[in-house]
Design an enzyme around this catalytic site. Sequence first.
Site, PDB file in Angstrom:
ATOM      1  N   HIS A 145      25.043   0.429  -0.610  1.00 38.83           N
ATOM      2  CA  HIS A 145      24.837   0.815   0.835  1.00 38.83           C
ATOM      3  C   HIS A 145      25.549   0.481   1.634  1.00 38.83           C
ATOM      4  O   HIS A 145      26.346   1.089   2.526  1.00 38.83           O
ATOM      5  CB  HIS A 145      23.087   0.652   0.829  1.00 38.83           C
ATOM      6  CG  HIS A 145      22.300   1.438   0.041  1.00 38.83           C
ATOM      7  ND1 HIS A 145      21.100   0.874  -0.357  1.00 38.83           N
ATOM      8  CD2 HIS A 145      22.429   2.502  -0.838  1.00 38.83           C
ATOM      9  CE1 HIS A 145      20.586   1.877  -1.449  1.00 38.83           C
ATOM     10  NE2 HIS A 145      21.211   2.842  -1.402  1.00 38.83           N
ATOM     11  N   GLY A 187       0.786  -0.917  -0.017  1.00 41.42           N
ATOM     12  CA  GLY A 187       0.032  -0.141   0.213  1.00 41.42           C
ATOM     13  C   GLY A 187       0.931   1.070  -0.162  1.00 41.42           C
ATOM     14  O   GLY A 187       0.303   2.284   0.390  1.00 41.42           O
ATOM     15  N   GLY A 188       2.164   1.030  -0.427  1.00 49.27           N
ATOM     16  CA  GLY A 188       2.906   2.258  -0.406  1.00 49.27           C
ATOM     17  C   GLY A 188       3.043   3.040  -1.871  1.00 49.27           C
ATOM     18  O   GLY A 188       1.928   2.949  -2.839  1.00 49.27           O
ATOM     19  N   ASN A 189       4.199   3.815  -1.930  1.00 51.09           N
ATOM     20  CA  ASN A 189       4.368   4.545  -3.191  1.00 51.09           C
ATOM     21  C   ASN A 189       4.373   3.695  -4.625  1.00 51.09           C
ATOM     22  O   ASN A 189       3.290   3.975  -5.285  1.00 51.09           O
ATOM     23  CB  ASN A 189       5.672   5.245  -3.321  1.00 51.09           C
ATOM     24  CG  ASN A 189       6.015   5.880  -2.001  1.00 51.09           C
ATOM     25  OD1 ASN A 189       5.249   6.946  -1.760  1.00 51.09           O
ATOM     26  ND2 ASN A 189       6.931   5.531  -1.238  1.00 51.09           N
TER      27      ASN A 189
HETATM   28  P1  NAI Z   1       6.930   2.089   0.651  1.00 54.28           P
HETATM   29  O1  NAI Z   1       7.939   2.244   1.794  1.00 54.28           O
HETATM   30  O2  NAI Z   1       6.167   3.314   0.290  1.00 54.28           O
HETATM   31  O3  NAI Z   1       5.838   0.626   0.973  1.00 54.28           O
HETATM   32  C1  NAI Z   1       5.691   0.516   2.034  1.00 54.28           C
HETATM   33  C2  NAI Z   1       4.602  -0.520   1.903  1.00 54.28           C
HETATM   34  O4  NAI Z   1       4.969  -1.920   2.011  1.00 54.28           O
HETATM   35  C3  NAI Z   1       3.479   0.009   3.086  1.00 54.28           C
HETATM   36  O5  NAI Z   1       2.711   1.049   2.772  1.00 54.28           O
HETATM   37  C4  NAI Z   1       2.858  -1.422   3.387  1.00 54.28           C
HETATM   38  O6  NAI Z   1       1.815  -1.703   2.602  1.00 54.28           O
HETATM   39  C5  NAI Z   1       4.049  -2.341   2.930  1.00 54.28           C
HETATM   40  N1  NAI Z   1       4.360  -2.935   4.423  1.00 54.28           N
HETATM   41  C6  NAI Z   1       5.773  -2.156   4.748  1.00 54.28           C
HETATM   42  N2  NAI Z   1       5.998  -2.760   6.115  1.00 54.28           N
HETATM   43  C7  NAI Z   1       4.770  -3.506   6.276  1.00 54.28           C
HETATM   44  C8  NAI Z   1       4.476  -4.579   7.383  1.00 54.28           C
HETATM   45  N3  NAI Z   1       5.503  -4.331   8.580  1.00 54.28           N
HETATM   46  N4  NAI Z   1       3.378  -5.272   7.301  1.00 54.28           N
HETATM   47  C9  NAI Z   1       2.809  -5.100   6.323  1.00 54.28           C
HETATM   48  N5  NAI Z   1       2.808  -4.537   5.195  1.00 54.28           N
HETATM   49  C10 NAI Z   1       4.036  -3.663   5.041  1.00 54.28           C
HETATM   50  O7  NAI Z   1       7.856   1.481  -0.625  1.00 54.28           O
HETATM   51  P2  NAI Z   1       7.919   1.672  -2.009  1.00 54.28           P
HETATM   52  O8  NAI Z   1       8.391   3.157  -2.193  1.00 54.28           O
HETATM   53  O9  NAI Z   1       6.544   1.277  -2.664  1.00 54.28           O
HETATM   54  O10 NAI Z   1       9.090   0.943  -2.547  1.00 54.28           O
HETATM   55  C11 NAI Z   1       8.817  -0.415  -2.639  1.00 54.28           C
HETATM   56  C12 NAI Z   1      10.147  -1.372  -3.019  1.00 54.28           C
HETATM   57  O11 NAI Z   1      10.581  -0.605  -4.071  1.00 54.28           O
HETATM   58  C13 NAI Z   1      11.003  -1.163  -1.902  1.00 54.28           C
HETATM   59  O12 NAI Z   1      12.089  -2.074  -1.720  1.00 54.28           O
HETATM   60  C14 NAI Z   1      11.980   0.159  -2.536  1.00 54.28           C
HETATM   61  O13 NAI Z   1      13.295   0.212  -1.762  1.00 54.28           O
HETATM   62  C15 NAI Z   1      12.093  -0.070  -3.684  1.00 54.28           C
HETATM   63  N6  NAI Z   1      12.214   1.289  -4.515  1.00 54.28           N
HETATM   64  C16 NAI Z   1      11.307   2.458  -4.395  1.00 54.28           C
HETATM   65  C17 NAI Z   1      11.411   3.407  -5.066  1.00 54.28           C
HETATM   66  C18 NAI Z   1      10.763   4.804  -4.884  1.00 54.28           C
HETATM   67  O14 NAI Z   1      10.784   5.759  -5.577  1.00 54.28           O
HETATM   68  N7  NAI Z   1       9.547   4.612  -4.247  1.00 54.28           N
HETATM   69  C19 NAI Z   1      12.594   3.649  -6.286  1.00 54.28           C
HETATM   70  C20 NAI Z   1      13.291   2.202  -6.209  1.00 54.28           C
HETATM   71  C21 NAI Z   1      12.934   1.320  -5.793  1.00 54.28           C
END
Ligand code: NAI
Length: 395
Positions: free
Chosen positions: A208, A10-12
């Site tokens: 990293h 449910g993230g970005n």
């Molecule tokens: P985010 O940090 O927005 O997503 C987190 C989501 O994961 C939460 O909203 C939740 O739905 C789920 N989550 C996290 N912890 C949880 C828990 N304890 N229990 C249940 N659900 C949980 O991550 P984002 O930005 O969507 O990125 C996803 C992946 O892509 C990551 O590995 C990030 O490093 C990678 N990434 C992100 C980029 C970006 O611009 N956002 C760019 C390149 C890679």
Amino acid sequence: ETKVVCICGGGNGAHVLAGLAAAQAQAEVRVLTLLKNEASKWSASLRDSELVVIRRDDSSEIMAKPAFVTDKASRAVTGADVIIFCVPAFAHRMYLEAIVPHLERHVAIVGLPGRPGFEFQCLEVMRDAPCSVLSYESLPWSCRILEYGRKVEILGTKDTLTGTAVSKKAQLRFDPVAFLQSVLGELPALVTAGKFLDVSLMSKSFIHPALMYAKWKDWDGQPLSEMPLFYQGVSESDVAFLSAVSDEIVTTAREVGKLRPDLGSGDVDHIFPWIVRSYKYSVQDLTSLYTALKTNSAYDGLLHPMTKTVDGKWIPDFTHRYLSEDVPCGLVVVKGLAELAGVASPAIDRLLAWCQVKLGKEFLVGSELKGDDVKVTRAPQAFGYKALDEVSASL
Ligand code: NAI
């Protein structure tokens, strides 16, 4: 026929993907998030508005509505053809375990990104369920939520995105890669690498930890008045260390390719040519890895992860995902593969020995991956593999 897609997270990234996929005709898009309150928050947003995906480069907007957002795996997964994971690697197991009991069809599980060891973990948790496991090296975009459940912005889109697929007896109703490409549009162009260990070994998750080690290994514990630059602040010796770790990964890939050409192509780039290729437009001085890191404008403003002290100074944050995620779901997997391929890895060992102290874990004992905490990582050893032949046999 309707293609049923479940997006985990449910993230970005999940926001962008949900918007783009829901805009496809003939796709039913469901979102599963297991993080407290996200499902109810996103569902509430959906009741009165569509999800808007904004592209920064041309200010275009895509508006669409996923079918529903839920925290109930049974609702999200029943009848799904494709399940796409868009969560940080530490959350993969939790989602996998939640979905497995509810699978009905032969399914494609897609790690977007997958990260090293994703396949090992999927194959273990899926047991006998017929599935294809696809793993991509990164997220297709850099993106961030502007308004939860309503608005997300794509800041940049990659040109290409490499992934691999392994199949365990799966007969899918349609090609998941072609489907994903139609959701993404023209970019990034999805590239399928032939051998599944290539993507694990290509992973840049060592960068990293290596740069944190190089910066802080001799730190005297005194807080700093400013946060140091992560990439552009490197010294020549930091870069020499980074390069040595990369050399060991290249050697590991070569040996894997020699021993088991079904698992690895033998051909994985060192970090320097990778930087040159990936950032040719943003690096000013391509003379060496050192100058490339120092002069890459894509790294402008990227700082070491730090915590503020009570008197307003800064100390390094060793709990940050740069270590907590990139070590167990990155570096330890690579070390595990080096071990299976019989490659000595003194630089990786030095790095891991430092990281495990910072994380309060034990992965390495001497130069062997036999510490108690290997089981919480995604190294092949955590899943009982003692040889590359056993990995082949399990596919
Ligand atoms: P985010 O940090 O927005 O997503 C987190 C989501 O994961 C939460 O909203 C939740 O739905 C789920 N989550 C996290 N912890 C949880 C828990 N304890 N229990 C249940 N659900 C949980 O991550 P984002 O930005 O969507 O990125 C996803 C992946 O892509 C990551 O590995 C990030 O490093 C990678 N990434 C992100 C980029 C970006 O611009 N956002 C760019 C390149 C890679």
